[in-house]
Scaffold this motif. Structure first.
Motif, PDB file in Angstrom:
ATOM      1  N   GLU B 206     -11.405  41.449 -32.042  1.00  0.00           N
ATOM      2  CA  GLU B 206     -10.999  41.929 -33.367  1.00  0.00           C
ATOM      3  C   GLU B 206     -10.277  40.841 -34.163  1.00  0.00           C
ATOM      4  O   GLU B 206     -10.436  40.738 -35.380  1.00  0.00           O
ATOM      5  N   THR B 207      -9.439  40.065 -33.466  1.00  0.00           N
ATOM      6  CA  THR B 207      -8.618  39.074 -34.154  1.00  0.00           C
ATOM      7  C   THR B 207      -9.488  38.044 -34.863  1.00  0.00           C
ATOM      8  O   THR B 207      -9.130  37.537 -35.918  1.00  0.00           O
ATOM      9  N   VAL B 210     -10.722  39.301 -38.389  1.00  0.00           N
ATOM     10  CA  VAL B 210      -9.730  39.738 -39.380  1.00  0.00           C
ATOM     11  C   VAL B 210     -10.037  39.148 -40.745  1.00  0.00           C
ATOM     12  O   VAL B 210     -10.395  37.976 -40.858  1.00  0.00           O
ATOM     13  N   ILE B 218      -7.840  45.395 -40.211  1.00  0.00           N
ATOM     14  CA  ILE B 218      -7.523  45.149 -38.801  1.00  0.00           C
ATOM     15  C   ILE B 218      -6.081  44.672 -38.749  1.00  0.00           C
ATOM     16  O   ILE B 218      -5.751  43.629 -39.301  1.00  0.00           O
ATOM     17  N   THR B 220      -2.781  43.611 -36.572  1.00  0.00           N
ATOM     18  CA  THR B 220      -2.231  43.222 -35.276  1.00  0.00           C
ATOM     19  C   THR B 220      -0.805  43.737 -35.228  1.00  0.00           C
ATOM     20  O   THR B 220       0.115  43.082 -35.678  1.00  0.00           O
ATOM     21  N   ILE B 231      -7.861  49.205 -35.909  1.00  0.00           N
ATOM     22  CA  ILE B 231      -8.925  49.043 -36.891  1.00  0.00           C
ATOM     23  C   ILE B 231      -9.033  50.320 -37.707  1.00  0.00           C
ATOM     24  O   ILE B 231      -9.147  51.404 -37.144  1.00  0.00           O
ATOM     25  N   GLU B 244     -10.005  55.962 -34.871  1.00  0.00           N
ATOM     26  CA  GLU B 244     -10.676  54.780 -34.376  1.00  0.00           C
ATOM     27  C   GLU B 244     -12.174  54.888 -34.642  1.00  0.00           C
ATOM     28  O   GLU B 244     -12.764  55.960 -34.514  1.00  0.00           O
TER      29      GLU B 244
END
Lengths: 470, 1084
Positions: B206-207, B210, B218, B220, B231, B244
């Motif tokens: 996911e990072t 971003v 997204i 963190t 997310i 989600e």
């Protein structure tokens, strides 16, 4: 194929479709009622002692709304009232569920059905007794309600609730076995008699009160000679405890011992405490020299466990439930009804029946137990007027039942709420010999707590009426 | 307007007349010919771009039995009467190399002479040799690349660069159960391809993505190794059933991004609107993320090695005070407290019995200079290695990869390690039958934190980290009561061994059958098996009870699915084309969980850390099983007329075990249309607008995240202690609901896709409106039922917003610069809460969150501060909360009744960002490339409990920025906003905007600079390509002045997850890390 996927039955969860079938199920369901009361009990002090002149809050956060209760800013939005209301009706529901399903099992042992019925009725009465004293007439629920039924069930009158309590307690008294035949921590017939007597005192029905309070002695209860011994783990189940909620350290404990313990903990007690509340100087100063209840209720000086050379400082804190325990899981049982209570209620009853001599005798039983002798006993002159008698009863009950959740009810039922709670002396500095005097400003309508706003909102409009002036 | 004399034309086997029509359209030239005679014309293959009309005509007529003449702007076509055009001339030998545009050679490219059937293929290094006529033409073709023709013109060496086939619009986009050409999309779908995403140092998938897509936020929230970010696709809409997105990995619905390794990812598609997500029916409500992993391609094996290694440094607070400054602060603090308690501050602060111990200040605190933040944080190494091989023949293709990832936490004793293998194999048995499988076993191990960062960094600075003998001192060893009774944070960190292990495998085997032309069947069986264990051991020296403790928990989940999809695809004459799918899916999930606890204090010693060294506790130990099943039938039809008018409609029906008997089956329809305006005849080609598409969609999706068996009244174990013996009782703890059903999400979307300047600028704009009703909601019910809440379907939440994506090619010369920008504005609003208008949830420390009709979900609710009460006079003459003292906050008396009470509370903002944006800039020059990823969020408010905690009752470490602004006395009023801290009244100021801060931020999330070795050098080193790169994550972050948190997205209580959610609460979210890495990517 679809059915295998869309219609699955649970492997691990019992549901209403497969429960309440056997005697064992019903027995477990009765344990469930006690469990409900057991979990509410340790935080009752926040509503019943904190607003009074017995306790005040520390800088440690207790729970949302506790500030307002402590400072007597009582509103219907305060979620503490809602929590208490909801917890009590949860207990009433569990009792109702037992009573609604009591006829299902066919495998009862002799008298078992009567016993379970008696326990359920007693517990239901106990919950309603708390509710009616705090909120006045509340919805009278004796069956299992669907949501729509519940939304349209208004409050019953105070009398209707008291009638239900009395009839439940009379049934319990008739069907419950004797103390010796019941496990400790479950109720027996003597408990029902004692509570019934107490209920009649609240109704100022002195003849009935006398009937049932007198009955209690016959069930084998007695005062402990040493007041402090009441609060010892090794002396649980003593003859003075008519009914105590039982706890087990670690696995089934309560938070009360930790709530009162200084944050830094105490050697031999617990590694740390919550320090949620402190005893007020108001109460503290009332203990006379020689009163054994003082040391058993409040500890004045404190030494942190570390460092080893730390000084002992003035740090009054509640020590009534102070036993060795794991943080937030204390095993000391919490009394619901003590024989001392029966004696003081009997004193009131006798006074109400115009027998001040007998009233004085009862009162002095408590007095002399506290001081270990009769030197501080009251004299007839002390209780010459009804006012004076009430003064003494209130004082004695306050000292005897400090932090046992009697103070608020006593102030309300004697009409002393406004006069006694105008001020509260809180922290005391022994060096300057001054205490912080705190203005409480109670209002006349505080004799009943507000019906929780969040309950009113879920009823059909206008069904659940608010108490006056909230 | 004049006509262009240049022609751009792609035609494959198209009748000559069609081609001539097109040329006429583009050039304005007219053609004169005899219809009948053109019947003998050959079809034309052309691929020209900006070519002069005369050259185009030559190409068109090269192999035709015609000749032509151009008179003014008229072309006259006559029958060819002369010699045959292709006379047999002497062949010559032509050799060369075929590469892609990057210069990487392509093996297996088909090379043939135009007009001849026979041909050859390039060898493994892309080389070929062929005999061809001197004036002949060579045709180079390869799957995935545009076919290219080159005139021989007597050259002996012809090197060819093949371009990838897909122009942006020809690109395929994965949708549920199929693919669609990007130009034919009728729904709002964002796609990201993994170009260099695997070379961005991000512990998690996911990072790395971003800031790259509009509508997808997204966050963190916790900067802990291996922690999953949150997310949200087009806002949160569910209260209790989770927001989600559904994760679909290579077609397997219900996977987890935990199992996705960026190195293996080919592309990621996000189905944002309900029309695209509706094919996933009762699970599509939160949007759908489709992950497609890499597959093998025919050709020689390709070996890729990607590795990076680096260090992470936490970005901490820089204003901790210590020594004398800290001492001075504590003295002032204690005096202020003492004055409030009625004391005389002139009494010495230490050693005078007149001053109660609770108000004294031990001079020991001057000596401390320990900065606990520095002690618990450390520079942490990270590394990541991936090796993959892919290749195969036309009949068997494979992709196999292995990854090792190791990420140490910047907070000591935290780590995340992951080992993963993936194998994707596709086999072609014969012309009608194919099959394949996918396996992706992975194992990861996390070491979790023992204590929150806020508790560690607040520890008093005078406490040594360790004693010389190796033991850990405590604050109370130095000074009693006034300081914390907590343990040394380092002791807790070192003593806590909390490991979570997870073993997962998403696997699938499939069979594909081509039944008829255009009709295919794909049948698959897949399984997602997860096995997670958690082992905790805490040594006695790090436990407040002074006894070792531990626990263990295992969870095993087996999720099996069978899917069968029939797909059909056909083009009809007249420009109609039709495709559709019909499918059935059957899924079942079974979970078994075990949890074990110990009797407190029963560990025998500190040597063995497993629970066999202790006594197992009966109340903390249990096993349980649960399961759910889902049977589904679905279909979709796509219709397209001349690529101008596009229509899609789908329907899914789901039968779920979680739905109550009265509502077993749900229906989820959708429809969408698109109009490619730029394909219309009336739409003249122009320099400004090269592509214009309008689309609209409507769809219904559901959310089936209802608890298993949630519709049944559940009986739970409760405990009591008759006779002092722990006894199990039972009680009904949930209220059944035989009408329980899915949440329903109805939403529409209108969008526009615009290409400008020959698609150098591409703009995608969407407006959406999403209504989620029948919210799975723990509705408040009268307590007289025995319950406070019942799981019901009531209430409605609306999310609407706009999304904008702009992709531009700013510079296309030797120095290239591309930008992709996206912006999202989402407005969240509670439409209905069933019977009530609002629900308030109050935290123990005072802050309230409100659900109120018409307002965003979970807005902060409390008092509005208007200053600080300066003195007794001020207190007496202002509306105040009961018990207020000078130094407390002054609040706005909203209802104007002369006092402050709960009716004066107002909405104080919310955690929902008003606007969020992302921007990626890619630069390249010669062999260098640079990518900059930025992310911004505006308007979110954070409840910074962290501040309140530092200011809390006990003297611990303190930040200068929280000291300077405080009220100390009427003479030293501070900034006029921050009240005197550490009063018993903290709960009050906590229920106000005192600790609410603006969490807007602008961050450069990643800088990635790479250098690709020139091809010639790489090949000398026997490599196909070689890229070396360096990357910095979070190099820059700008937050609002006055923001105090470590992380502007750092919400420690998560986002929305039930009625008692506290989104926006920051109780010490870990510092975000700046990560410096060096990596290389080699292709053999």
């Amino acid at each position: 194929c679809n059915k295998d996927l869309t219609e699955i039955t649970p492997d691990s969860v019992l549901t209403t479709t497969d429960y309440y079938k056997t005697a064992k199920d019903l027995d477990l369901a009765v344990i469930g009622i006690y469990s409900s009361y057991q979990s509410r009990k340790p935080t009752d002090y926040i509503l019943l002692e904190l607003p009074t002149d017995n306790l005040y809050r520390t800088t440690y956060t207790l729970s949302a709304g506790a500030d307002d209760v402590d400072n007597m800013a009582i509103t219907s939005a305060n979620q503490l009232f809602a929590t208490f209301w909801e917890a009590s009706y949860s207990g009433i529901f569990r009792a109702n569920a037992v009573l609604a399903n009591i006829d299902n099992p066919k495998d009862y042992k002799a008298k078992q059905k009567e016993q379970l019925t008696g326990e359920a009725k007693f517990m239901r009465a106990l919950f309603y007794f708390d509710m009616v004293r705090l909120f006045g007439g509340v919805p009278k629920v004796t069956t299992l309600l669907e949501i729509n039924e519940a939304k349209s069930t208004p409050r019953a009158s105070k009398e209707e609730i008291y009638n239900l309590i009395i009839s439940d307690l009379k049934d319990a008294l008739a069907t419950l076995p004797a103390k010796a035949d019941m496990p400790k921590g479950r109720v027996s017939n003597g408990v029902a008699a004692a509570l019934l007597g107490k209920v009649y005192v609240y109704l100022k029905d002195w003849p009935n009160a006398k009937t049932y309070l007198d009955m209690v002695t016959g069930y084998g209860y007695a005062l402990q000679t040493d007041f402090a011994s009441l609060w010892k783990l090794e002396n649980e189940d003593n003859a003075e405890l008519i009914f105590a909620i039982k706890y087990i350290e670690g696995t089934n404990g309560h938070t009360l011992s930790s709530a009162f313990l200084p944050f830094g903990g105490k050697t031999g007690i617990a590694s740390s405490g919550l320090e949620s509340v402190f005893p007020s100087w108001d109460l503290h100063k009332l203990f006379e020299t020689g009163d054994t209840r003082k040391a058993a209720s409040i500890t004045e000086f404190y030494k942190t466990p570390t460092p080893a050379n730390s000084p002992t400082v003035w740090f009054p804190h509640v020590s009534k439930y102070e036993v060795k325990h794991l943080l937030n899981s204390s095993g000391i049982d919490l009394p619901v009804l003590r024989y001392a209570d029966v004696i003081l209620l009997l004193a009131e009853t006798q006074y109400g029946l115009n027998r001040p001599d007998l009233a004085l005798a009862e009162l002095n039983k408590i007095r002399s137990r506290a001081f270990g002798n009769a030197t501080k006993n009251y004299t007839p002159a002390d209780i010459a007027t009804a006012e004076a008698f009430t003064d003494k009863i209130l004082l004695e009950r306050r000292l005897e039942f400090a932090f046992e959740n009697e103070r608020w009810f006593d102030l309300v039922r004697t009409g002393r709420l406004l006069s006694e709670l105008a001020f509260e002396e809180r922290g005391y500095n022994p060096t300057t010999q001054t205490a912080l005097k705190f203005t409480l400003q109670p209002k006349p309508h505080y004799v009943l707590f507000p019906i929780p706003q969040r309950q009113i909102e879920v009823y059909n409009p206008g069904v659940l009426a608010q108490n006056q002036d909230y | 307007a004049g006509y262009a004399q240049k022609i751009t034309l792609v035609s494959r086997n198209v009748p000559l007349t069609e081609v001539l029509k097109e040329i006429r359209k583009q050039s304005g030239y007219s053609f004169v010919y005899n219809q009948k005679s053109l019947k003998s014309a050959r079809n034309v293959n052309l691929n020209v771009k900006d070519l002069d009309i005369h050259e185009v005509l030559q190409l068109c007529f090269k192999e035709q039995p015609f000749t032509y003449e151009v008179l003014m702007k008229t072309v006259i076509i006559k029958e060819f009467k002369g010699e045959k055009p292709l006379t047999q001339q002497a062949d010559m030998k032509v050799t060369g190399t075929v590469t892609d545009v990057k210069g990487i050679s392509i093996p297996g490219v088909s090379v043939r002479v135009k007009g001849r059937n026979a041909g050859i293929s390039t060898d493994i290094s892309g080389k070929y040799a062929i005999n061809a006529p001197e004036n002949g033409t060579l045709v180079f073709s390869f799957i995935g690349y545009a076919t290219q023709e080159v005139a021989v013109n007597k050259q002996a060496t012809i090197n060819v660069k093949l371009k990838e086939d897909s122009t942006a619009l020809e690109e395929l986009v994965v949708v549920g159960y199929g693919t669609v050409k990007k130009s034919s999309l009728t729904a709002a779908i964002s796609k990201i391809e993994n170009k260099n995403l695997d070379q961005i140092p991000a512990g998690r998938f996911e990072t790395a993505v971003v800031g790259r897509m509009a509508g997808i936020n997204i966050s963190t929230t916790r900067a802990r190794p291996g922690e999953a970010p949150i997310i949200r696709i087009r806002g949160a809409s569910s209260l209790d059933a989770g927001n989600e997105p559904l994760i679909v990995i290579d077609g397997f619905p219900g996977g987890s991004l935990d199992n996705v390794n960026m190195n293996d990812v080919e592309s990621m598609e996000v189905l944002k609107d309900a029309s695209s997500a509706a094919i996933y029916g009762s699970r599509g409500s939160g949007g759908v993320i489709i992950i497609t992993t890499k597959k093998g391609k025919a050709g020689k094996p390709q070996l890729n090695f990607n590795a990076y290694t680096g260090i992470a440094k936490a970005m901490g607070h820089d204003d901790w005070i210590s020594g004398q400054e800290y001492y001075d602060y504590v003295v002032r603090y204690q005096n202020r407290e003492y004055v409030w308690a009625g004391g005389d501050p002139s009494i010495p602060v230490w050693g005078d019995a007149r001053r109660p111990a609770a108000y004294q200040v031990n001079p020991v605190i001057k000596e401390g200079n320990v900065n606990w933040q520095e002690e618990v944080l450390e520079t942490a190494p990270i590394q990541n290695y991936n090796l993959s091989v892919s290749g195969g023949s036309e009949n068997a293709k494979y992709y196999v990869s292995g990854t090792f990832k190791d990420e140490r936490g910047t907070i000591r004793n935290t780590a995340y390690t992951s080992y993963a293998v993936r194998a994707n194999v596709d086999l072609k048995i014969n012309s009608a039958l194919n099959m394949g499988f996918m396996l992706s076993p992975n194992y990861n191990n996390r070491r979790n934190l023992g204590l929150g960062i806020e508790a560690m960094v607040k520890y008093p600075p005078f406490v040594a980290v360790k004693n010389p003998d190796g033991t850990y001192p405590k604050a109370r060893d130095y000074w009693g009561i006034v300081v914390t009774g907590g343990l040394n944070p380092m002791a807790v960190l070192d003593a806590t061994k909390n490991y979570t292990n997870a073993m997962n495998n998403v696997g699938e085997i499939y069979v594909g059958l081509d039944i008829l032309k255009g009709l295919k069947l794909r049948s698959s069986v897949g399984a997602n098996i997860t096995y997670t264990t958690n082992d905790v051991y805490q040594s006695a020296f790090g436990n407040a009870t002074n006894a070792a403790t531990g626990s263990a928990a295992d969870t095993r989940n087996f999720n099996l699915i069978n899917e069968n999809v029939l797909s059909y695809n056909k083009s009809f004459s007249g420009g109609h084309s039709l495709s559709g799918i019909l499918g059935a899916s059957f899924q079942k999930s079974k979970t078994r969980a075990t949890a074990m606890g110990i009797v407190a204090g029963s560990f025998s010693n500190d040597v063995i850390e497993t629970l066999n060294n202790a006594v197992i506790s009966p109340t903390l130990t249990r096993t349980s099983k649960t399961s759910w099943g889902l049977a589904s039938y679905f279909g979709r039809i796509n219709y397209d007329f001349k690529e101008k008018y596009l229509l899609a409609a789908s329907m899914r029906t789901d039968g779920s075990s979680r739905f109550a008997p009265n509502n077993k089956w749900g229906f989820f329809p959708s429809a969408s249309v698109a109009w490619r305006v730029s394909k219309e005849d009336f739409f003249k080609e122009n320099k400004l607008v090269s592509n214009l598409k309008l689309r609209a969609s409507y769809g219904v999706t559901g959310n089936f995240n209802i608890p298993d068996f949630g519709y049944l009244g559940g009986i739970s174990d409760v405990y009591y202690a008759p006779n002092g013996v722990l006894t199990k009782g039972q009680a009904q703890t949930t209220f059944g609901n035989k009408d329980l059903r899915w949440e329903e999400n109805r939403s529409y979307d209108v969008g526009m896709e615009l290409g400008l300047f020959r698609d150098r600028i591409n703009i995608v704009f969407d407006y959406y409106n999403k209504n989620t009703s029948d919210l799975l909601y723990l509705e408040s019910i009268p307590a007289t039922t025995g319950f406070i809440t019942s799981l019901r379907n009531t209430g409605e939440v609306n999310n609407r917003g706009i999304e904008l994506e702009i992709n531009t090619k700013n510079l296309t010369g030797a120095f290239k610069w591309e930008t992709s920008f996206n912006l999202t504005r989402n407005r969240n609003k509670v439409v209905s809460l069933g019977g009530v208008n609002e629900r308030i949830n109050t935290d123990t420390f005072g802050m309230s969150w409100i659900l109120r009709v018409g307002e965003p979900m979970f807005s902060y609710y409390g008092f509005k501060s208007i200053g600080v009460l300066q003195d007794a006079n001020d207190v007496a003459n202002s509306p105040v909360l009961a018990g207020s003292l000078p130094g407390n906050t002054k609040y706005e008396d909203v209802v104007k009744d002369g006092t402050i009470n709960s009716s004066d509370r107002v909405i104080l903002g919310s955690f929902h960002p008003k606007l969020f944006m992302g921007m990626v800039n890619d630069f390249s020059w010669k062999n260098f490339d640079l990518s900059i990823v930025m992310q911004a969020s505006l308007g979110a408010k954070m409840y910074n409990f962290e501040n309140e905690y530092y200011q809390g009752a006990l003297a611990g470490a303190m930040r200068r920025s929280l000291v300077e602004t405080q009220w100390w006395s009427a003479a030293e009023p501070g900034d006029g906003k921050m009240p005197g801290a550490a009063l018993s009244k903290l709960t009050w100021q906590a229920n106000s905007d005192v600790y609410i801060e603006d969490a807007s931020f602008l961050a450069v999330r990643n800088l990635n600079l790479g250098y690709t070795l020139p091809k010639a050098i790489a090949q000398k080193l026997r490599m196909q390509s070689f890229r070396i790169y360096t990357s910095i994550s979070n190099p820059f972050m700008l937050t609002r002045k006055g923001f105090h948190g470590y992380n502007p997205e750092g919400y420690t209580q998560g986002e929305i997850g039930g009625l008692n959610s506290k989104p926006g609460y920051n109780g010490g979210s870990e510092p975000i890390n700046r990560i410096y890495t060096l990596g290389l990517n080699v292709n053999f």
